[in-house]
Design a protein around this motif. Structure first.
Motif, PDB file in Angstrom:
ATOM      1  N   LYS A 157      -7.778  -1.768   7.816  1.00  0.00           N
ATOM      2  CA  LYS A 157      -7.704  -0.689   8.799  1.00  0.00           C
ATOM      3  C   LYS A 157      -7.298   0.621   8.130  1.00  0.00           C
ATOM      4  O   LYS A 157      -6.444   0.642   7.244  1.00  0.00           O
ATOM      5  CB  LYS A 157      -6.721  -1.056   9.912  1.00  0.00           C
ATOM      6  N   ALA A 158      -7.915   1.720   8.584  1.00  0.00           N
ATOM      7  CA  ALA A 158      -7.746   3.014   7.926  1.00  0.00           C
ATOM      8  C   ALA A 158      -6.287   3.473   7.869  1.00  0.00           C
ATOM      9  O   ALA A 158      -5.824   3.947   6.827  1.00  0.00           O
ATOM     10  CB  ALA A 158      -8.599   4.068   8.641  1.00  0.00           C
ATOM     11  N   THR A 159      -5.565   3.336   8.966  1.00  0.00           N
ATOM     12  CA  THR A 159      -4.176   3.803   8.987  1.00  0.00           C
ATOM     13  C   THR A 159      -3.316   3.034   7.992  1.00  0.00           C
ATOM     14  O   THR A 159      -2.546   3.635   7.223  1.00  0.00           O
ATOM     15  CB  THR A 159      -3.583   3.651  10.406  1.00  0.00           C
ATOM     16  N   TYR A 178      -8.688  -4.187  -5.985  1.00  0.00           N
ATOM     17  CA  TYR A 178      -9.941  -4.880  -5.719  1.00  0.00           C
ATOM     18  C   TYR A 178     -10.529  -4.271  -4.446  1.00  0.00           C
ATOM     19  O   TYR A 178      -9.794  -3.920  -3.523  1.00  0.00           O
ATOM     20  CB  TYR A 178      -9.717  -6.380  -5.521  1.00  0.00           C
ATOM     21  N   GLU A 179     -11.851  -4.154  -4.401  1.00  0.00           N
ATOM     22  CA  GLU A 179     -12.482  -3.578  -3.222  1.00  0.00           C
ATOM     23  C   GLU A 179     -13.827  -4.235  -2.971  1.00  0.00           C
ATOM     24  O   GLU A 179     -14.391  -4.873  -3.858  1.00  0.00           O
ATOM     25  CB  GLU A 179     -12.642  -2.063  -3.404  1.00  0.00           C
ATOM     26  N   THR A 180     -14.319  -4.097  -1.754  1.00  0.00           N
ATOM     27  CA  THR A 180     -15.627  -4.634  -1.398  1.00  0.00           C
ATOM     28  C   THR A 180     -16.642  -3.501  -1.315  1.00  0.00           C
ATOM     29  O   THR A 180     -16.268  -2.336  -1.097  1.00  0.00           O
ATOM     30  CB  THR A 180     -15.585  -5.358  -0.039  1.00  0.00           C
ATOM     31  N   GLY A 181     -17.920  -3.827  -1.460  1.00  0.00           N
ATOM     32  CA  GLY A 181     -18.962  -2.820  -1.389  1.00  0.00           C
ATOM     33  C   GLY A 181     -18.983  -2.032  -0.098  1.00  0.00           C
ATOM     34  O   GLY A 181     -19.029  -0.787  -0.118  1.00  0.00           O
ATOM     35  N   PRO A 182     -18.922  -2.690   1.058  1.00  0.00           N
ATOM     36  CA  PRO A 182     -18.972  -1.958   2.325  1.00  0.00           C
ATOM     37  C   PRO A 182     -17.800  -0.998   2.534  1.00  0.00           C
ATOM     38  O   PRO A 182     -17.922  -0.037   3.289  1.00  0.00           O
ATOM     39  CB  PRO A 182     -18.955  -3.082   3.375  1.00  0.00           C
ATOM     40  N   ARG A 183     -16.667  -1.252   1.880  1.00  0.00           N
ATOM     41  CA  ARG A 183     -15.490  -0.400   2.099  1.00  0.00           C
ATOM     42  C   ARG A 183     -15.274   0.619   0.988  1.00  0.00           C
ATOM     43  O   ARG A 183     -14.391   1.472   1.098  1.00  0.00           O
ATOM     44  CB  ARG A 183     -14.234  -1.271   2.225  1.00  0.00           C
ATOM     45  N   LEU A 184     -16.048   0.533  -0.096  1.00  0.00           N
ATOM     46  CA  LEU A 184     -15.781   1.357  -1.274  1.00  0.00           C
ATOM     47  C   LEU A 184     -15.833   2.847  -0.971  1.00  0.00           C
ATOM     48  O   LEU A 184     -14.924   3.605  -1.367  1.00  0.00           O
ATOM     49  CB  LEU A 184     -16.764   1.009  -2.391  1.00  0.00           C
ATOM     50  N   ALA A 185     -16.870   3.311  -0.306  1.00  0.00           N
ATOM     51  CA  ALA A 185     -17.024   4.746  -0.052  1.00  0.00           C
ATOM     52  C   ALA A 185     -15.853   5.303   0.750  1.00  0.00           C
ATOM     53  O   ALA A 185     -15.300   6.360   0.413  1.00  0.00           O
ATOM     54  CB  ALA A 185     -18.344   5.007   0.683  1.00  0.00           C
ATOM     55  N   ALA A 186     -15.459   4.596   1.805  1.00  0.00           N
ATOM     56  CA  ALA A 186     -14.345   5.064   2.635  1.00  0.00           C
ATOM     57  C   ALA A 186     -13.046   5.075   1.849  1.00  0.00           C
ATOM     58  O   ALA A 186     -12.219   5.992   1.989  1.00  0.00           O
ATOM     59  CB  ALA A 186     -14.209   4.181   3.873  1.00  0.00           C
ATOM     60  N   THR A 187     -12.845   4.073   1.003  1.00  0.00           N
ATOM     61  CA  THR A 187     -11.625   4.020   0.191  1.00  0.00           C
ATOM     62  C   THR A 187     -11.577   5.170  -0.800  1.00  0.00           C
ATOM     63  O   THR A 187     -10.533   5.818  -0.976  1.00  0.00           O
ATOM     64  CB  THR A 187     -11.550   2.679  -0.555  1.00  0.00           C
ATOM     65  N   LEU A 188     -12.688   5.450  -1.460  1.00  0.00           N
ATOM     66  CA  LEU A 188     -12.728   6.562  -2.420  1.00  0.00           C
ATOM     67  C   LEU A 188     -12.473   7.897  -1.723  1.00  0.00           C
ATOM     68  O   LEU A 188     -11.768   8.762  -2.250  1.00  0.00           O
ATOM     69  CB  LEU A 188     -14.069   6.581  -3.138  1.00  0.00           C
TER      70      LEU A 188
END
Length: 291
Positions: A157-159, A178-188
């Motif tokens: 979750k973003a918060t 560690y990160e997943t492909g679907p979440r990578l852009a939002a995390t960066l």
């Protein structure tokens, strides 16, 4: 209680069908390339009485590569308590090899409770060390390696994710996630907003045919991966804060403490003298913090 590993030398020969002494054997497997399976790890997998694993389908491939026909028992984060107890009971009279789907067990994987319980019962615990995606990525990233913090997966979750990023923002070390492909852009994107232009790297599919490492600043990487969902296992590394960022954090911390008991002017004078920073600069920051 301290538990000792079985009595065996580093050059112990492969004894074919011979079984390992009772206890827990933490066996590191490859993170993608089966050639990285060590001879010792392969021998443990052949000689253990049972192999505890996350996914039997994944581990079946590893056992074939090791030439092992040992039985498997699923053990993962959703396993019931009786599964762990069953394994502990078997360790007292049999050898149990613990593997993960990839790399070194217990690194962002379940199992630390099993190891702790085994040691508390005086059972033998040893390991066949090997690859880890976090260390492999760090070694090729070009980021500082003298100090690093492995933070595993960020919350979904973003918060909660943003709070977790803020919690490690001031750590003077390379950060490894560690990160997943679907979440990578939002995390960066979140990291670029919170951590600024720090140097970073995205390592994907390490040791595999399509291995890739892309480095740059966090804003650059956020732009590169915007709208994409890269496939495969991903390690995200972020360089440590620059010296001036660390100094700013130290200034803010000192001011917040001083402002608890002093007016802004006195707090600024005290902190300025302690840190060797111009009083006018410290006073301006003190007013910002009070506001």
């Amino acid at each position: 209680m301290i538990s000792a590993p079985p009595d065996e030398t580093e050059t112990a020969p492969d004894a074919g069908a011979e079984r390992l002494p009772p206890g827990l054997y933490i066996v590191a497997g490859p993170i993608g390339n089966l050639e990285d399976l060590s001879p010792r790890a392969a021998r443990y997998l052949r000689q253990a009485d049972i192999v505890a694993c996350e996914d039997t389908r994944v581990t079946a491939k590893l056992l074939r590569a090791a030439g092992s026909d040992r039985p498997m028992l699923p053990y993962h984060e959703h396993s019931a308590a009786h599964v762990e107890e069953r394994l502990l009971e078997r360790m007292a009279r049999e050898s149990v090899a613990l593997v993960s789907d990839a790399g070194t067990p217990l690194v962002s994987d379940p199992g630390h409770g099993l190891v702790r319980a085994a040691r508390e019962r005086g059972l033998a615990v040893t390991t066949a060390p090997g690859p880890s995606a976090a260390i492999t990525a760090l070694s090729v990233s070009g980021l500082p390696t003298d100090r690093f913090l492995f933070a595993g997966f960020l919350p979904a979750k973003a918060t909660a994710r943003d709070k977790a990023i803020s919690a490690v923002a001031g750590v003077p070390a390379t950060l490894i996630f560690y990160e997943t492909g679907p979440r990578l852009a939002a995390t960066l994107t979140a990291m670029a907003a919170a951590l600024g232009g720090r140097q970073a790297a995205v390592a994907r599919e390490l040791t595999k045919r399509h291995e890739e490492l892309v480095s740059g600043s966090l804003p650059e990487l956020a732009e590169r991966y915007a709208g994409t969902e890269p496939k495969g296992e991903i390690v995200l590394l972020v360089g440590p804060p620059e010296a001036e960022v660390s100094s700013a954090d130290a200034l803010d911390q000192a001011l917040r403490t001083a402002l608890l008991t002093m007016p802004a002017g006195k707090a600024a004078a005290s902190v300025a003298a302690a840190l060797g920073v111009p009083r006018s600069e410290v006073y301006a920051r003190a007013l910002e913090l009070k506001a």
